[in-house]
Design an enzyme around this catalytic site. Structure first.
Site, PDB file in Angstrom:
ATOM      1  N   HIS A  23       0.849  -1.192   0.000  1.00 19.55           N
ATOM      2  CA  HIS A  23       0.000   0.000   0.000  1.00 19.55           C
ATOM      3  C   HIS A  23       0.886   1.244   0.000  1.00 19.55           C
ATOM      4  O   HIS A  23       1.469   1.611   1.019  1.00 19.55           O
ATOM      5  CB  HIS A  23      -0.910  -0.019   1.239  1.00 19.55           C
ATOM      6  CG  HIS A  23      -2.011   0.994   1.207  1.00 19.55           C
ATOM      7  ND1 HIS A  23      -2.999   1.049   2.160  1.00 19.55           N
ATOM      8  CD2 HIS A  23      -2.288   1.993   0.336  1.00 19.55           C
ATOM      9  CE1 HIS A  23      -3.827   2.025   1.884  1.00 19.55           C
ATOM     10  NE2 HIS A  23      -3.410   2.617   0.787  1.00 19.55           N
TER      11      HIS A  23
ATOM     12  N   HIS B 178       3.643   0.975   3.133  1.00 19.43           N
ATOM     13  CA  HIS B 178       3.527  -0.066   4.149  1.00 19.43           C
ATOM     14  C   HIS B 178       2.843  -1.277   3.525  1.00 19.43           C
ATOM     15  O   HIS B 178       2.513  -1.275   2.342  1.00 19.43           O
ATOM     16  CB  HIS B 178       2.740   0.434   5.371  1.00 19.43           C
ATOM     17  CG  HIS B 178       1.309   0.771   5.064  1.00 19.43           C
ATOM     18  ND1 HIS B 178       0.926   1.965   4.492  1.00 19.43           N
ATOM     19  CD2 HIS B 178       0.169   0.057   5.223  1.00 19.43           C
ATOM     20  CE1 HIS B 178      -0.379   1.972   4.320  1.00 19.43           C
ATOM     21  NE2 HIS B 178      -0.873   0.826   4.753  1.00 19.43           N
TER      22      HIS B 178
ATOM     23  N   LYS C 143      28.364  14.342  -6.262  1.00 16.39           N
ATOM     24  CA  LYS C 143      26.947  14.034  -6.508  1.00 16.39           C
ATOM     25  C   LYS C 143      26.799  13.667  -7.985  1.00 16.39           C
ATOM     26  O   LYS C 143      27.134  14.453  -8.864  1.00 16.39           O
ATOM     27  CB  LYS C 143      26.048  15.221  -6.167  1.00 16.39           C
ATOM     28  CG  LYS C 143      24.569  14.894  -6.260  1.00 16.39           C
ATOM     29  CD  LYS C 143      23.721  16.078  -5.857  1.00 16.39           C
ATOM     30  CE  LYS C 143      22.254  15.690  -5.880  1.00 16.39           C
ATOM     31  NZ  LYS C 143      21.790  15.206  -7.183  1.00 16.39           N
TER      32      LYS C 143
ATOM     33  N   HIS D  45       4.832  18.938  27.240  1.00 20.40           N
ATOM     34  CA  HIS D  45       3.510  19.317  27.727  1.00 20.40           C
ATOM     35  C   HIS D  45       3.669  20.589  28.558  1.00 20.40           C
ATOM     36  O   HIS D  45       4.578  20.668  29.405  1.00 20.40           O
ATOM     37  CB  HIS D  45       2.905  18.207  28.585  1.00 20.40           C
ATOM     38  CG  HIS D  45       2.755  16.899  27.852  1.00 20.40           C
ATOM     39  ND1 HIS D  45       1.538  16.382  27.510  1.00 20.40           N
ATOM     40  CD2 HIS D  45       3.683  16.004  27.402  1.00 20.40           C
ATOM     41  CE1 HIS D  45       1.704  15.234  26.875  1.00 20.40           C
ATOM     42  NE2 HIS D  45       3.007  14.975  26.794  1.00 20.40           N
TER      43      HIS D  45
ATOM     44  N   ASP E 175     -10.256  19.047  25.623  1.00 19.00           N
ATOM     45  CA  ASP E 175      -9.585  17.879  25.050  1.00 19.00           C
ATOM     46  C   ASP E 175     -10.637  16.851  24.653  1.00 19.00           C
ATOM     47  O   ASP E 175     -11.360  16.326  25.504  1.00 19.00           O
ATOM     48  CB  ASP E 175      -8.627  17.300  26.092  1.00 19.00           C
ATOM     49  CG  ASP E 175      -7.886  16.058  25.595  1.00 19.00           C
ATOM     50  OD1 ASP E 175      -8.090  15.666  24.431  1.00 19.00           O
ATOM     51  OD2 ASP E 175      -7.111  15.485  26.375  1.00 19.00           O
TER      52      ASP E 175
ATOM     53  N   HIS F 134      -7.605  18.949  20.254  1.00 22.16           N
ATOM     54  CA  HIS F 134      -7.659  19.949  21.307  1.00 22.16           C
ATOM     55  C   HIS F 134      -8.255  21.228  20.731  1.00 22.16           C
ATOM     56  O   HIS F 134      -7.774  21.729  19.709  1.00 22.16           O
ATOM     57  CB  HIS F 134      -6.258  20.257  21.855  1.00 22.16           C
ATOM     58  CG  HIS F 134      -5.712  19.199  22.757  1.00 22.16           C
ATOM     59  ND1 HIS F 134      -4.439  19.244  23.282  1.00 22.16           N
ATOM     60  CD2 HIS F 134      -6.273  18.061  23.243  1.00 22.16           C
ATOM     61  CE1 HIS F 134      -4.240  18.178  24.041  1.00 22.16           C
ATOM     62  NE2 HIS F 134      -5.338  17.448  24.024  1.00 22.16           N
TER      63      HIS F 134
ATOM     64  N   ASP G 125     -12.391  15.951  28.103  1.00 19.53           N
ATOM     65  CA  ASP G 125     -11.541  16.110  29.280  1.00 19.53           C
ATOM     66  C   ASP G 125     -11.335  17.600  29.555  1.00 19.53           C
ATOM     67  O   ASP G 125     -10.734  18.314  28.745  1.00 19.53           O
ATOM     68  CB  ASP G 125     -10.209  15.407  29.030  1.00 19.53           C
ATOM     69  CG  ASP G 125      -9.296  15.413  30.251  1.00 19.53           C
ATOM     70  OD1 ASP G 125      -9.696  15.961  31.296  1.00 19.53           O
ATOM     71  OD2 ASP G 125      -8.180  14.864  30.152  1.00 19.53           O
TER      72      ASP G 125
ATOM     73  N   ARG H 224       4.986  13.096  19.392  1.00 16.28           N
ATOM     74  CA  ARG H 224       4.403  12.127  20.313  1.00 16.28           C
ATOM     75  C   ARG H 224       5.223  10.843  20.281  1.00 16.28           C
ATOM     76  O   ARG H 224       5.673  10.413  19.209  1.00 16.28           O
ATOM     77  CB  ARG H 224       2.947  11.807  19.934  1.00 16.28           C
ATOM     78  CG  ARG H 224       2.024  13.015  19.881  1.00 16.28           C
ATOM     79  CD  ARG H 224       2.054  13.899  21.119  1.00 16.28           C
ATOM     80  NE  ARG H 224       1.727  13.222  22.346  1.00 16.28           N
ATOM     81  CZ  ARG H 224       0.501  13.196  22.888  1.00 16.28           C
ATOM     82  NH1 ARG H 224      -0.509  13.792  22.263  1.00 16.28           N
ATOM     83  NH2 ARG H 224       0.293  12.594  24.044  1.00 16.28           N
TER      84      ARG H 224
END
Length: 834
Positions: A46, A52, A221, A628, A646, A687, A736, A753
């Site tokens: 795919h 992947h 190159k 954070h 959140d 958020h 949240d 993350r």
């Protein structure tokens, strides 16, 4: 007793169908259909946002599905990350074709393997327990495999796909006792090299300046076609980097490779055509055209001299050399070249001083530039900062999307219309190329383009007038130019030639990164004076992202990120051993922290904070991955200046419903006199953030956020929950509000993350929100996106704080029907970004 499967209950195609528009995609709608007899399996290659492999097993009338970034392995003991995704219909096992741009999973799907799978035990019990062992009988894959769950409560459960030793052989060590998988393990013995069709070469990152330090090789190159050669027992396969078979096209090179004194090997290099001065000329490769075989074999007197420049050997004589230093691989390559004249070792110099001299020579003699490679680096199948390229002049690959009619005495075509892919997958117009052609090239292009015509363009183009013929975007051209304009167009582009070693899906605008540096006597990167030690340590095994790559990313985005971090209390998610090992939060200073990371005492607690990019890179050096931040500055800690809502959806909630929730939350904030901004979170969540005038306390801000959360739950309890204890309820979004307390934090814009794929929390505009793929924002993609964007969707964030108004009547805003965005309620002057 029949057990439910491990995908979260009974087999269902609801999520699969909700993500797709079957009026515009040829994917089968399908149905759950149980059938007796053999169970099918399929592996589909795919080529979507990232290449992947989709691994699917028939069970309970559907295909249980996993995305395997590196593809299944046929080597005993090899483990591959497998991320569980939604069930697919059985009809999907025979699906091949292109999913249109702008749709979920956009890209090319091809069947890579198919056959029968036989579970060792009850497959329902195995999936529920987190270990399913089975046998595959396919065209490529044979033998015993196991799926072992390693992370159950993630948005998408993560498993390992492991090739097992067959029962009559030596049993492998239990998975928990085996060392963590490296991207490039070194295997010895009789392991044959992988096929050139599936092997992905290492790619160099474009930089504006040369790297510094003594541990860099510098090579010219080369202006040719990147090519891979596989040798196994005298049989040679030659292919482009995109997998096109060139074995018959260059028989003289194949014959020379057959003469090498090796049992097996995988070689990496560049095929070039040399001019009379012995310098590679890309245009000469174009002249080979359809008579490539005659030219390459020397049967034509007009043929340029074609050579294969070799610069790496990832596999040799049963050894996987990818984990060895480049210096060792170069030595092994020099030992095997022999006297085969069309095969040439790429010359190199060592050290930045000699590299600068080579670069000056190349540019002074109309060369392309240099490629610099870290001497101690291993070979990885991705673009990396261990290999960087510095060009003497601007060059860019582009996709041909149309052409204009010739004028005056010109024949063939007038100009090419070209584009590059944006980071969300679609094509973006990059301008017209009307120079650099000779008469023969114009006529040849006209012949190539004529059968590719289509009625409508596949991209947004305005003001081009008439006389344009649109074509299928299958040809890749190489153009020289002077610079990019503010509108994202090529200035003064000139045609160099067609590239046959690049796939159209690979074509992105090349944005120079910061050149890596090496301190004297060290082997680490140095950025803004911060020494990044152990830069080759892999942070994310699924992408091969290293600590040096992470430092490069944060350095590149620092100017965009720092306004949301500088001077604020921080909580760090540190992963010293990489994201696959134990990660932990840290809020207080510990011994060994760099001096650019400060600590201030607030409410009897030490609070970390930084001021600038040096502090940011110091955090990366200290092992931080996620950032954070507090809702207030350490200089005024009790008065927050933003409010966060959140939206955290359950696994079975599609992203489109989270978007609807964010739009409703935006309207509720507007009722309170606040303008809201939105960001992705590195997953399916969002958020909604409102800047506020300092004054209210944290307790007051938290009360407002709680009122919004409870309002959402009250208006539609089937979609929203406001209490953390209800978060596990399926089909709902947890709203949240607890991000809004003294000492509480939320992920900041542009923070990475610590999740597979290295996603990024990304600020987006409300206008584009319904069209984004939140997982498309990654460490690799975001720097280029920032360089291309026309405006910052959060550019007015700190300039538009609102004051809370007294509560208004509790009549809830009308929920939009699916497909209606907030911009229909309130038009703004914002331009879509990027």
């Amino acid at each position: 007793m029949r057990r439910s499967n491990a995908a979260g209950g009974r087999a269902s195609l609801g999520t699969y169908r909700e993500k797709r528009n079957f009026r515009e995609t040829r994917e089968p709608r399908g149905r759950v259909q149980r059938r007796a007899g053999r169970r099918a399996f399929v592996v589909q290659k795919h080529d979507a946002r990232t290449l992947h492999y989709d691994f699917r097993l028939e069970l309970d009338g559907v295909l249980k599905s996993w995305a395997v970034p590196k593809g299944p392995s046929d080597v005993v003991g090899d483990k591959r990350l497998a991320v569980q995704v939604e069930d697919h219909p059985l009809e999907y096992a025979s699906f091949e074709g292109k999913i249109p741009a702008g749709h979920y999973g956009a890209g090319d799907v091809r069947i890579w393997d198919e056959g029968e799978w036989v579970p060792r035990d009850d497959p329902h019990e195995g999936l529920a327990a987190g270990k399913l062992t089975f046998r595959l009988e396919g065209r490529r894959l044979h033998g015993t495999y196991s799926l072992i769950r390693i992370r159950r409560n993630a948005e998408k459960p993560q498993w390992l796909l492991l090739k097992q030793q067959e029962p009559d052989g030596a049993a492998p060590a239990p998975p928990a006792e085996r060392p963590a998988e490296r991207e490039s393990p070194r295997r010895r013995g009789s392991s044959p090299p992988p096929s050139v069709e599936e092997f992905r070469p290492e790619l160099a990152t474009l930089t504006k300046t040369l790297p510094t330090g003594a541990d860099w090789y510098f090579e010219p190159k080369l202006d040719g076609y990147r090519a891979l050669a596989r040798i196994e027992r005298g049989r040679v396969t030659l292919a482009s980097r995109s997998g096109a078979d060139w074995t018959e096209r260059f028989p003289a090179l194949v014959a020379a490779l057959q003469r090498l004194d090796v049992k097996d090997a995988l070689l990496d290099g560049e095929i070039c055509a040399l001019g009379d001065d012995g310098i590679p000329r890309f245009q000469l490769l174009q002249n080979i055209g359809g008579s490539a075989t005659a030219f390459a074999s020397g049967r034509s007197s007009r043929a340029p001299r074609v050579v294969y420049y070799l610069f790496d050997v990832p596999f040799l004589n049963g050894e996987d050399l990818r984990g060895t230093p480049l210096s060792e691989r170069k030595a092994r390559l020099a030992d095997i070249r022999g006297r085969a004249t069309p095969l040439v070792l790429v010359e190199h110099v060592l050290g930045a001083e000699r590299g600068a001299q080579l670069y000056a020579e190349q540019c002074g003699h109309h060369g392309e530039g240099v490629v610099a490679k870290r001497a101690g680096s291993r070979y990885v199948s991705r673009r990396t900062l261990d290999w960087v390229k510095v060009k003497c002049h601007e060059r860019q690959e582009v996709v041909v999307v149309g052409y204009t009619a010739p004028r005056g005495g010109r024949k063939g075509i007038g100009a090419l219309l070209v584009a590059v892919h944006g980071d969300r997958g679609g094509l973006r117009y990059a301008g017209k190329v009307g120079t650099g052609f000779d008469a023969e090239t114009l006529e040849s292009l006209a012949e190539r383009l004529a059968p590719l015509s289509r009625d409508e363009p596949l991209l947004d183009v305005k003001g081009l007038g008439t006389g344009v013929t649109w074509v299928e975007p299958v040809l890749v051209a190489d153009v020289a130019f002077t610079e990019w304009t503010r509108d994202g167009l090529l200035r003064h582009p000139a045609f160099v030639g067609l590239r046959e070693d690049k796939a159209p899906a690979e074509v992105r605008r090349e944005v120079p990164a910061s050149a890596p540096t090496t301190p004297p006597g060290g082997s680490s990167d140095a950025r803004r004076g911060v020494k990044i030690t152990h830069g080759d340590r892999v942070v994310d095994a699924t992408t091969g992202t290293t600590k040096a790559d992470l430092a490069r990313y944060y350095d590149t985005v620092s100017s965009a990120l720092l306004p949301y971090v500088a001077g604020r209390g921080l909580a760090l998610l540190r992963c010293p051993g990489g994201t696959g090992a134990a990660c932990f939060f840290q809020k207080h200073r510990t011994p060994g922290m760099p001096p650019a990371v400060h600590e201030t005492l607030i409410a009897s607690q030490g609070v970390l904070h930084i001021d600038d990019a040096v502090g940011l890179l110091s955090l990366v050096q200290f092992g931080a991955v996620e950032l954070h931040a507090w809702g207030s500055l350490v200089s005024d800690p009790l008065r927050p200046d933003w409010l966060v809502v959140d939206l955290d959806p359950a696994e079975d909630v599609p992203f489109s419903r989270t978007v609807e929730g964010a739009e409703v939350a935006r309207e509720l904030l507007r009722e309170r006199g606040l303008e809201a901004f939105v960001r992705t979170t590195g997953g399916k969540g969002l958020h909604v953030v409102a800047p506020i005038v300092r004054g209210p306390t944290y307790d007051e801000i938290r009360a407002e956020a709680r009122a919004i959360a409870e309002r959402l739950e009250q208006d539609d309890p089937t979609r929203y929950v406001a209490t953390a204890t209800k978060q596990s309820r399926p089909g709902r979004i947890f709203v949240d509000y607890l991000r809004n307390g003294l000492g509480s934090t939320s992920i900041v814009p542009f923070s990475v993350r610590a999740r597979p794929g290295m996603p990024v929390a990304m600020p987006v505009s409300w206008e584009e929100l319904r069209d984004v793929d939140p997982m498309a924002f990654t460490v690799d993609a975001v720097p280029a996106l920032l360089a291309e964007r026309r405006r910052d969707p959060w550019g007015a964030f700190f300039d538009s704080p609102g004051e809370l108004r007294p509560p208004v009547a509790r009549a809830s805003p009308k929920r939009r029907s699916r497909g209606t965005s907030g911009r229909k309620r309130r038009r703004t002057s914002r331009r879509q970004w990027p």
